[in-house]
Enzyme design. Structure first.
Site, short mmCIF file in Angstrom:
data_model
loop_
_atom_site.label_atom_id
_atom_site.label_comp_id
_atom_site.label_asym_id
_atom_site.label_seq_id
_atom_site.Cartn_x
_atom_site.Cartn_y
_atom_site.Cartn_z
N ASP A 130 0.79 -1.24 0.00
CA ASP A 130 0.00 0.00 0.00
C ASP A 130 0.82 1.28 0.00
OD1 ASP A 130 1.03 -0.07 2.56
OD2 ASP A 130 -0.89 0.10 3.59
N HIS A 131 2.11 1.20 0.32
CA HIS A 131 2.90 2.41 0.53
C HIS A 131 3.66 2.90 -0.71
CE1 HIS A 131 2.08 2.45 4.76
NE2 HIS A 131 3.04 3.31 5.03
N ASP A 195 3.42 -0.80 11.40
CA ASP A 195 2.96 0.53 11.01
C ASP A 195 2.30 1.14 12.24
OD1 ASP A 195 2.23 2.19 8.24
OD2 ASP A 195 0.85 2.57 9.89
N ARG A 477 -1.83 12.61 10.05
CA ARG A 477 -0.61 13.36 10.38
C ARG A 477 -0.46 14.57 9.47
NH1 ARG A 477 2.72 8.13 11.74
NH2 ARG A 477 2.07 8.01 13.91
N SER A 672 5.62 7.79 12.76
CA SER A 672 5.56 6.45 12.18
C SER A 672 6.42 5.45 12.94
CB SER A 672 6.00 6.48 10.72
OG SER A 672 5.16 7.30 9.96
N ARG A 674 8.50 3.58 11.83
CA ARG A 674 9.66 3.49 10.93
C ARG A 674 10.96 3.05 11.60
NH1 ARG A 674 9.08 8.73 7.69
NH2 ARG A 674 7.03 7.76 7.55
#
Length: 786
Positions: A130-131, A195, A477, A672, A674
């Protein structure tokens, strides 16, 4: 004796223009065995009996009523009889039910899993593409281009999934969190996802937590997963939502109250009579954006709205089972929260938060005046609806209801307007039911079923970088440069229906509750509050079947990573701690103000390097503001005295064999999940990150990669350290839980200061540091046991 029972194997068949498609329901067993849920894997089952057993053990031990959060978390303890339990203090060892990974984070998670040497994942796991789909010209074209550009990465994820037993949702399937809600979340589940918005699943009564890839590897490897025992913040909802007020306004209000770090270390648990006025997907919206206040996760108690959603998404059998065990899926009467916030939904007004931070809350009625006072642009260049936060059928319906009124008066959007469906199922259903047509007619562009502009995957052409402008979104965000890489874009977050209304008006000065628009005939009219079905009257249209089941035996599957690839790179283990103190470290950067994971490891165009650690490390801290000169990506090289980019300076220090540290401010690493924001400093020679405070996920990610995340015992000591100083961390041979470490600051003039630094390491996490990383420690334990 468990009462094993079987459900009839059934499939729902839908005739579509593109042929006959299978509705996403798999044959399964029921409770104490397997339960009907979309895309359950062969080894997956729901065991409410085990949950009940664990809860009863813990309740007897604690001798008090339990919150819903505690029931589900403690119900997944590895050893409920012996686990030490104290909110906010002890570390829990947990057994999550499932793992989910999005494609940007899955690359590194799967590379780490491959490095572990294990043959197959131990729990049901999925990858969601999806990213990596950039928003440019529209859904079909953007998806086709993404498949071409990212073929190497998609092939890696697909084949790695097949080899190691991980389900694969192909590009175009939709956003990970919407897919989880439609298929995998259920009341009482514990799911971890790579995520930060994984808490979206709390809308279906699950404990769904965002983590880094190394945490996911632990769970996929069958190792108990560690989580600091969360505190529980209760949000009591009274009254009833109505009019222009939406579920999004609940979390926008809560964000204004708690701020971006007010939920850190806590689960937000919604309860009270007002809960029943919120749809299941509305509850998911609220839980989703709990990530913006730093919460571990958020959750709602099981109710009829969830039951209705489960039934509509092919999981009526789970709802029936949840009814049977409902006492474990709601809080105990008399349970105690660490903090309680009360919101009367009948009095709540539509909100809009921003710019530049999601906790700057304003009523929509005030934002125009506030913007003029602050000098923010009031003209809206683009309105964007969708994302993992607000892309449900109900969201699209409420936006279409607003758009339909404008069209009836001959109006279209004054601002550019984009729509992102949350999943292929949502896209197909809003096309069938006419919502997409209405949104196009009002001026909207329907993008691919993906994250798109929400995460910076937006090829924006209407402005130049550096041009001051305003956008309004239904995203979560709005950090500086988050959506379009333009630091002058003022991004505001609100509900999809408010975005639609403001896009039609074209200005922040419009309040749809009180203000009038002028139709094409010159007559004034007022928009009525939107109303839409929370679920389609017919069944959901599943659209194209985009799911790849893992084969029963993937051992013969080949996973290729070319040594010359610029997008994928096999991992080399990080070096072990040498047993010595960290002496005379240079300071790579002292960060001024907010430093999110977007600042530490930017997304957008950098997403293409998420599987190549060395290449993506070229974005290390390029968005952070250097306190020495007030600039981004410009730091002094202490060895040459020249200013240059942060990554280049870090690489120079690494080449010269010099260890370095980063000094940060409050809530360092918010945003995030991340883990690249932790991998990159470790890869380029970093050893210590010292801040006033950390965001939860980032602190854990740093520990996992063998770094030392430390906090000032006295936050004022932040001011004692200057970018030109050298730092020594001493006492590491006696590194122990709860014992502060000593930091010696050496100034250029020869003077020294000593300060104390706190940490949250437990014994096993200290072993990660000593081994060089959690993955290194896992391998050590494997070797000992073999």
């Amino acid at each position: 004796m468990a009462n094993w029972c079987f459900l009839e194997n059934w499939l729902c068949i839908h005739a579509l223009n593109s042929g006959v498609r299978r509705y996403h329901v798999a044959p399964v067993l029921c409770q104490r065995a397997k339960v009907a849920m979309s895309h359950f894997e062969p080894n997956e089952y729901i065991n409410y009996e085990k949950l009940e057993k664990n809860i009863n053990i813990v309740r007897k031990r604690l001798d008090r009523p339990l919150t819903l959060s505690e029931k589900i978390v403690y119900g997944h303890l590895d050893d409920p009889a012996k686990q030490e339990i104290e909110r906010g203090k002890t570390y829990l060892r947990l057994r999550p039910d499932r793992v989910a990974m999005q494609d940007a984070t899955a690359q590194m998670a799967m590379l780490q899993f491959i490095s572990s040497g294990l043959p197959k994942v131990a729990v049901p796991s999925t990858i969601h593409c999806d990213h990596l789909i950039e928003a440019q010209s529209g859904g079909e074209k953007d998806l086709k281009r993404a498949k071409d550009i990212n073929q190497e990465v998609y092939n890696f994820l697909s084949t790695a999934g097949a080899k190691y037993g991980v389900g694969f949702w192909k590009p175009g399937s939709g956003i990970i969190h919407q897919i989880i809600l439609e298929n995998y979340s259920y009341p009482g589940v514990m799911l971890i996802g790579t995520d930060s918005h994984t808490p979206n699943g709390g809308g279906l009564g699950g404990i769904c937590i965002g983590v880094g890839g190394a945490d996911a590897v632990d769970v996929m490897a069958g190792i108990p997963w560690e989580l600091k025992c969360p505190k529980v913040i209760g949000v009591k909802l009274t009254g009833k939502l109505s009019g222009w007020t939406s579920p999004k306004d609940v979390i926008l209000k809560v964000a204004g109250i708690l701020t971006v770090k007010g939920g850190t270390g806590a689960i937000i648990e919604y309860h009270g009579p007002g809960v029943d006025s919120i749809s299941c997907t509305g509850m998911a919206t609220i839980c989703n954006m709990g990530a913006e206040i730093g919460a571990t996760t958020s959750i709602f108690p099981y109710n009829e709205r969830m039951k209705k959603y489960l039934g509509k998404t092919g999981r009526a059998d789970i709802a029936a089972l949840a009814d049977e065990f409902k006492q474990h899926l709601v809080p105990d009467s008399g349970c105690q929260y660490d903090q309680v916030i009360e919101i009367n939904l009948s009095e709540l007004k539509p909100h809009i938060n921003g710019p530049f931070t999601p906790d700057l809350a304003h009523p929509v009625s005030d934002i125009g005046a506030v913007a003029e006072k602050e000098g923010w642009p009031v003209d809206i260049r683009v309105g964007l609806i969708g994302s993992c936060t607000n892309s449900s059928y109900e969201d699209m319906g409420r936006s279409a209801a607003v758009a339909k009124q404008a069209l009836a008066h001959g109006l279209k959007c004054k601002s550019m307007f984009t729509i992102t469906p949350g999943s292929e199922q949502i896209r197909a259903t809003i096309e069938r039911d006419g919502y997409a047509k209405i949104l196009r007619e009002v001026g909207g562009l329907v993008l691919a079923n993906a994250c798109g502009p929400c995460i910076g995957q937006w090829d924006r052409k209407d402005i130049k970088k550096g041009e001051k402008n305003t956008i309004v979104t239904s995203y979560n965000r709005n950090f500086t440069g988050r959506n379009d890489a333009n630091p002058e874009t003022h991004a505001f977050v609100t509900s999809p229906e408010i975005v639609t209304a403001l896009s039609i008006a074209g200005t922040l000065k419009f309040n749809p509750e009180t203000d009038y628009l002028t139709g094409a005939d010159g007559k004034k009219f007022k928009l009525e509050a939107p109303d839409a079905d929370e679920l389609p009257k017919m069944e959901f249209d599943p659209g194209q079947d985009t799911y790849q089941y893992p084969p029963k035996d993937g051992s013969g599957q080949r996973v290729d990573v070319s040594p010359t690839s610029q997008r994928l790179q096999l991992l080399e283990p990080f070096d072990k701690w040498d047993g010595k103190d960290l002496e005379d470290m240079l300071i790579l950067i002292k960060v001024k103000g907010k430093c999110t994971t977007d600042h530490i490891s930017a997304a957008g165009p950098w997403l293409k390097f998420r599987g190549h650690l060395d290449n993506i490390s070229n974005n290390l801290l390029i968005g952070a503001i250097n306190i020495e000169n007030g600039k981004a990506n410009s730091v002094r090289n202490a060895l040459t005295q020249e200013f240059g980019p942060v990554p280049d300076t870090a690489r120079y220090y690494k080449k010269m064999g010099v260890k370095w540290a980063v000094i940060g401010d409050e809530n360092y690493g918010e945003g995030s999940s991340r883990e690249h924001a932790a991998l990159e400093p470790r890869h380029l020679g970093g050893r210590v990150i010292i801040t006033k405070s950390f965001a939860r996920i980032h602190e854990t990610n740093l520990k996992k990669q063998g770094l030392l995340p430390l906090t000032f015992a006295d936050p004022a000591d932040y001011n004692k350290i200057h970018p030109v100083d050298k730092l020594s961390i001493v006492g590491l041979k006696d590194f122990a839980p709860g014992k502060p470490l000593k930091c010696i600051i050496k100034h250029p003039n020869g003077s020294q200061e000593t300060i104390m630094l706190n940490h949250t390491f437990n014994e096993s996490q200290i072993e990660w540091f000593q081994a060089g990383s959690a993955l290194n420690r896992m391998k050590e334990l494997q070797q000992k046991s073999s």
